[in-house]
Design a protein around this motif. Structure first.
Motif, PDB file in Angstrom:
ATOM      1  N   ARG A   1       0.855  -1.189   0.000  1.00 38.79           N
ATOM      2  CA  ARG A   1       0.000   0.000   0.000  1.00 38.79           C
ATOM      3  C   ARG A   1       0.885   1.231   0.000  1.00 38.79           C
ATOM      4  O   ARG A   1       1.767   1.380   0.845  1.00 38.79           O
ATOM      5  CB  ARG A   1      -0.899  -0.003   1.232  1.00 38.79           C
ATOM      6  CG  ARG A   1      -1.809   1.213   1.292  1.00 38.79           C
ATOM      7  CD  ARG A   1      -2.764   1.122   2.444  1.00 38.79           C
ATOM      8  NE  ARG A   1      -3.576   2.322   2.535  1.00 38.79           N
ATOM      9  CZ  ARG A   1      -4.673   2.422   3.258  1.00 38.79           C
ATOM     10  NH1 ARG A   1      -5.087   1.379   3.980  1.00 38.79           N
ATOM     11  NH2 ARG A   1      -5.354   3.539   3.307  1.00 38.79           N
ATOM     12  N   VAL A   2       0.626   2.098  -0.961  1.00 41.50           N
ATOM     13  CA  VAL A   2       1.364   3.346  -1.063  1.00 41.50           C
ATOM     14  C   VAL A   2       0.352   4.480  -0.938  1.00 41.50           C
ATOM     15  O   VAL A   2      -0.557   4.598  -1.751  1.00 41.50           O
ATOM     16  CB  VAL A   2       2.132   3.435  -2.402  1.00 41.50           C
ATOM     17  CG1 VAL A   2       2.864   4.760  -2.512  1.00 41.50           C
ATOM     18  CG2 VAL A   2       3.103   2.272  -2.540  1.00 41.50           C
ATOM     19  N   ASP A   3       0.510   5.275   0.106  1.00 44.34           N
ATOM     20  CA  ASP A   3      -0.347   6.435   0.349  1.00 44.34           C
ATOM     21  C   ASP A   3       0.492   7.693   0.161  1.00 44.34           C
ATOM     22  O   ASP A   3       1.286   8.045   1.042  1.00 44.34           O
ATOM     23  CB  ASP A   3      -0.918   6.415   1.770  1.00 44.34           C
ATOM     24  CG  ASP A   3      -1.898   5.288   1.989  1.00 44.34           C
ATOM     25  OD1 ASP A   3      -2.856   5.177   1.202  1.00 44.34           O
ATOM     26  OD2 ASP A   3      -1.720   4.511   2.951  1.00 44.34           O
ATOM     27  N   GLY A   4       0.351   8.330  -0.995  1.00 41.65           N
ATOM     28  CA  GLY A   4       1.105   9.552  -1.262  1.00 41.65           C
ATOM     29  C   GLY A   4       2.600   9.312  -1.166  1.00 41.65           C
ATOM     30  O   GLY A   4       3.133   8.368  -1.734  1.00 41.65           O
ATOM     31  N   GLU A   5       3.266  10.162  -0.405  1.00 41.39           N
ATOM     32  CA  GLU A   5       4.718  10.058  -0.249  1.00 41.39           C
ATOM     33  C   GLU A   5       5.116   9.274   0.995  1.00 41.39           C
ATOM     34  O   GLU A   5       6.299   9.177   1.317  1.00 41.39           O
ATOM     35  CB  GLU A   5       5.344  11.460  -0.205  1.00 41.39           C
ATOM     36  CG  GLU A   5       5.232  12.214  -1.522  1.00 41.39           C
ATOM     37  CD  GLU A   5       5.918  11.497  -2.672  1.00 41.39           C
ATOM     38  OE1 GLU A   5       7.026  10.964  -2.496  1.00 41.39           O
ATOM     39  OE2 GLU A   5       5.317  11.452  -3.773  1.00 41.39           O
ATOM     40  N   ASP A   6       4.135   8.702   1.718  1.00 44.80           N
ATOM     41  CA  ASP A   6       4.445   7.891   2.897  1.00 44.80           C
ATOM     42  C   ASP A   6       5.221   6.648   2.490  1.00 44.80           C
ATOM     43  O   ASP A   6       5.150   6.202   1.339  1.00 44.80           O
ATOM     44  CB  ASP A   6       3.162   7.448   3.614  1.00 44.80           C
ATOM     45  CG  ASP A   6       2.422   8.617   4.256  1.00 44.80           C
ATOM     46  OD1 ASP A   6       3.010   9.711   4.368  1.00 44.80           O
ATOM     47  OD2 ASP A   6       1.243   8.422   4.631  1.00 44.80           O
ATOM     48  N   ASP A   7       5.946   6.076   3.450  1.00 47.08           N
ATOM     49  CA  ASP A   7       6.639   4.816   3.197  1.00 47.08           C
ATOM     50  C   ASP A   7       5.616   3.741   2.854  1.00 47.08           C
ATOM     51  O   ASP A   7       4.514   3.721   3.419  1.00 47.08           O
ATOM     52  CB  ASP A   7       7.437   4.378   4.427  1.00 47.08           C
ATOM     53  CG  ASP A   7       8.673   5.232   4.659  1.00 47.08           C
ATOM     54  OD1 ASP A   7       9.124   5.902   3.713  1.00 47.08           O
ATOM     55  OD2 ASP A   7       9.182   5.222   5.793  1.00 47.08           O
ATOM     56  N   PRO A   8       5.950   2.843   1.951  1.00 48.24           N
ATOM     57  CA  PRO A   8       5.011   1.779   1.595  1.00 48.24           C
ATOM     58  C   PRO A   8       4.778   0.841   2.778  1.00 48.24           C
ATOM     59  O   PRO A   8       5.670   0.606   3.587  1.00 48.24           O
ATOM     60  CB  PRO A   8       5.699   1.061   0.445  1.00 48.24           C
ATOM     61  CG  PRO A   8       7.125   1.435   0.526  1.00 48.24           C
ATOM     62  CD  PRO A   8       7.202   2.755   1.214  1.00 48.24           C
ATOM     63  N   ARG A   9       3.578   0.318   2.848  1.00 48.22           N
ATOM     64  CA  ARG A   9       3.216  -0.681   3.859  1.00 48.22           C
ATOM     65  C   ARG A   9       3.092  -2.013   3.122  1.00 48.22           C
ATOM     66  O   ARG A   9       2.566  -2.062   2.012  1.00 48.22           O
ATOM     67  CB  ARG A   9       1.913  -0.294   4.543  1.00 48.22           C
ATOM     68  CG  ARG A   9       2.054   1.012   5.321  1.00 48.22           C
ATOM     69  CD  ARG A   9       0.720   1.599   5.737  1.00 48.22           C
ATOM     70  NE  ARG A   9      -0.071   0.690   6.540  1.00 48.22           N
ATOM     71  CZ  ARG A   9      -1.352   0.907   6.851  1.00 48.22           C
ATOM     72  NH1 ARG A   9      -1.984   1.992   6.420  1.00 48.22           N
ATOM     73  NH2 ARG A   9      -2.019   0.036   7.579  1.00 48.22           N
ATOM     74  N   ILE A  10       3.544  -3.086   3.754  1.00 48.47           N
ATOM     75  CA  ILE A  10       3.650  -4.372   3.071  1.00 48.47           C
ATOM     76  C   ILE A  10       3.008  -5.473   3.906  1.00 48.47           C
ATOM     77  O   ILE A  10       3.183  -5.534   5.125  1.00 48.47           O
ATOM     78  CB  ILE A  10       5.128  -4.750   2.845  1.00 48.47           C
ATOM     79  CG1 ILE A  10       5.864  -3.640   2.106  1.00 48.47           C
ATOM     80  CG2 ILE A  10       5.250  -6.079   2.112  1.00 48.47           C
ATOM     81  CD1 ILE A  10       7.369  -3.760   2.173  1.00 48.47           C
ATOM     82  N   TYR A  11       2.320  -6.373   3.225  1.00 51.96           N
ATOM     83  CA  TYR A  11       1.830  -7.603   3.839  1.00 51.96           C
ATOM     84  C   TYR A  11       2.122  -8.743   2.867  1.00 51.96           C
ATOM     85  O   TYR A  11       1.845  -8.631   1.673  1.00 51.96           O
ATOM     86  CB  TYR A  11       0.326  -7.538   4.112  1.00 51.96           C
ATOM     87  CG  TYR A  11      -0.226  -8.858   4.612  1.00 51.96           C
ATOM     88  CD1 TYR A  11      -0.087  -9.229   5.946  1.00 51.96           C
ATOM     89  CD2 TYR A  11      -0.846  -9.747   3.742  1.00 51.96           C
ATOM     90  CE1 TYR A  11      -0.562 -10.441   6.400  1.00 51.96           C
ATOM     91  CE2 TYR A  11      -1.325 -10.966   4.192  1.00 51.96           C
ATOM     92  CZ  TYR A  11      -1.184 -11.311   5.518  1.00 51.96           C
ATOM     93  OH  TYR A  11      -1.651 -12.520   5.967  1.00 51.96           O
ATOM     94  N   VAL A  12       2.685  -9.830   3.377  1.00 52.75           N
ATOM     95  CA  VAL A  12       2.974 -11.019   2.576  1.00 52.75           C
ATOM     96  C   VAL A  12       2.323 -12.209   3.278  1.00 52.75           C
ATOM     97  O   VAL A  12       2.514 -12.415   4.481  1.00 52.75           O
ATOM     98  CB  VAL A  12       4.501 -11.240   2.440  1.00 52.75           C
ATOM     99  CG1 VAL A  12       4.793 -12.506   1.673  1.00 52.75           C
ATOM    100  CG2 VAL A  12       5.149 -10.048   1.764  1.00 52.75           C
ATOM    101  N   SER A  13       1.551 -13.006   2.542  1.00 43.58           N
ATOM    102  CA  SER A  13       0.802 -14.108   3.144  1.00 43.58           C
ATOM    103  C   SER A  13       1.689 -15.249   3.631  1.00 43.58           C
ATOM    104  O   SER A  13       1.371 -15.905   4.615  1.00 43.58           O
ATOM    105  CB  SER A  13      -0.233 -14.653   2.161  1.00 43.58           C
ATOM    106  OG  SER A  13       0.419 -15.267   1.049  1.00 43.58           O
ATOM    107  N   ASP A  14       2.791 -15.513   2.944  1.00 46.38           N
ATOM    108  CA  ASP A  14       3.717 -16.582   3.345  1.00 46.38           C
ATOM    109  C   ASP A  14       5.130 -16.138   2.983  1.00 46.38           C
ATOM    110  O   ASP A  14       5.556 -16.246   1.834  1.00 46.38           O
ATOM    111  CB  ASP A  14       3.366 -17.893   2.652  1.00 46.38           C
ATOM    112  CG  ASP A  14       4.198 -19.069   3.150  1.00 46.38           C
ATOM    113  OD1 ASP A  14       5.301 -18.850   3.714  1.00 46.38           O
ATOM    114  OD2 ASP A  14       3.755 -20.211   2.973  1.00 46.38           O
ATOM    115  N   ALA A  15       5.840 -15.649   3.978  1.00 45.33           N
ATOM    116  CA  ALA A  15       7.169 -15.079   3.735  1.00 45.33           C
ATOM    117  C   ALA A  15       8.156 -16.112   3.206  1.00 45.33           C
ATOM    118  O   ALA A  15       8.956 -15.820   2.326  1.00 45.33           O
ATOM    119  CB  ALA A  15       7.703 -14.433   5.008  1.00 45.33           C
ATOM    120  N   ALA A  16       8.097 -17.337   3.723  1.00 46.94           N
ATOM    121  CA  ALA A  16       9.034 -18.370   3.273  1.00 46.94           C
ATOM    122  C   ALA A  16       8.815 -18.692   1.799  1.00 46.94           C
ATOM    123  O   ALA A  16       9.775 -18.837   1.032  1.00 46.94           O
ATOM    124  CB  ALA A  16       8.900 -19.621   4.131  1.00 46.94           C
TER     125      ALA A  16
END
Length: 188
Positions: free
Chosen positions: A63-78
């Motif tokens: 998720r990218v909101d304007g110039e804010d740092d991106p937020r990340i979610y990954v369902s299975d990191a491995a």
């Protein structure tokens, strides 16, 4: 096979576009791509979601909101760690790694740097094996979900709902909850 799409929130709802990730090498590149999509879609609040799905094995949302740092979610990191596209999302910060730690790891306890000859290398072989083995565990990527579990909470997908999704239809279910299922299907 992978699927990647951008959803930009506009005054009239969500606009979707499929995207190629071939030229994306870093999270910064991906964020720039999302911001460009927001500008092209004339997104009022500049909220752009990047959906990435790899063969029903894992999915990620950025998720990218304007110039804010991106937020990340990954369902299975491995599972994502085994994918070049997943590696884009699995930043040192997300994995809880200190990016400066690599510099410290290059120093041996005896004060020499890696690559410098040690006088008694044969005598210290057991110690070296122990030192090398200790660093490998810290590189392990955890199995399961990783990242911002509240990434979509204000858009109608709670943490509990996000964690309940599996790779098969997850992006479609998220898009449905956002009211963007039809626009996502047009680019799928």
């Amino acid at each position: 096979m992978y699927f990647a799409a951008l959803l930009a929130r506009t005054e009239d709802g969500w606009e979707a576009s499929d995207t190629e990730l071939d030229d994306v090498e870093t999270l910064s590149d991906l964020s720039d791509l999302a911001r460009e999509a927001a500008a092209e879609a004339d997104a009022g609040d500049d909220t752009v979601l990047v959906f990435i799905e790899q063969e029903d094995a894992w999915f990620g949302v950025v998720r990218v909101d304007g110039e804010d740092d991106p937020r990340i979610y990954v369902s299975d990191a491995a599972a994502a760690a085994r994918s070049s596209y997943g590696e884009i999302l699995l930043t040192d910060e997300l994995l809880g790694k200190d990016p400066d730690a690599d510099e410290l790891d290059a120093l041996d306890l005896d004060g020499t740097e890696d690559g410098e000859p040690e006088q008694a290398a044969d005598d210290d072989s057991d110690d070296d094996a122990t030192d090398d083995g200790g660093g490998q565990g810290s590189d392990a990527v955890p199995a399961g979900p990783l990242g911002d579990r509240d990434i979509l909470a204000d858009l109608g997908v709670s943490e509990k709902e996000l964690l309940a999704l599996d790779g098969a239809d997850a992006l479609s279910e998220i898009a449905d909850a956002l009211g963007a299922a039809e626009v996502l299907e047009t680019v799928r």
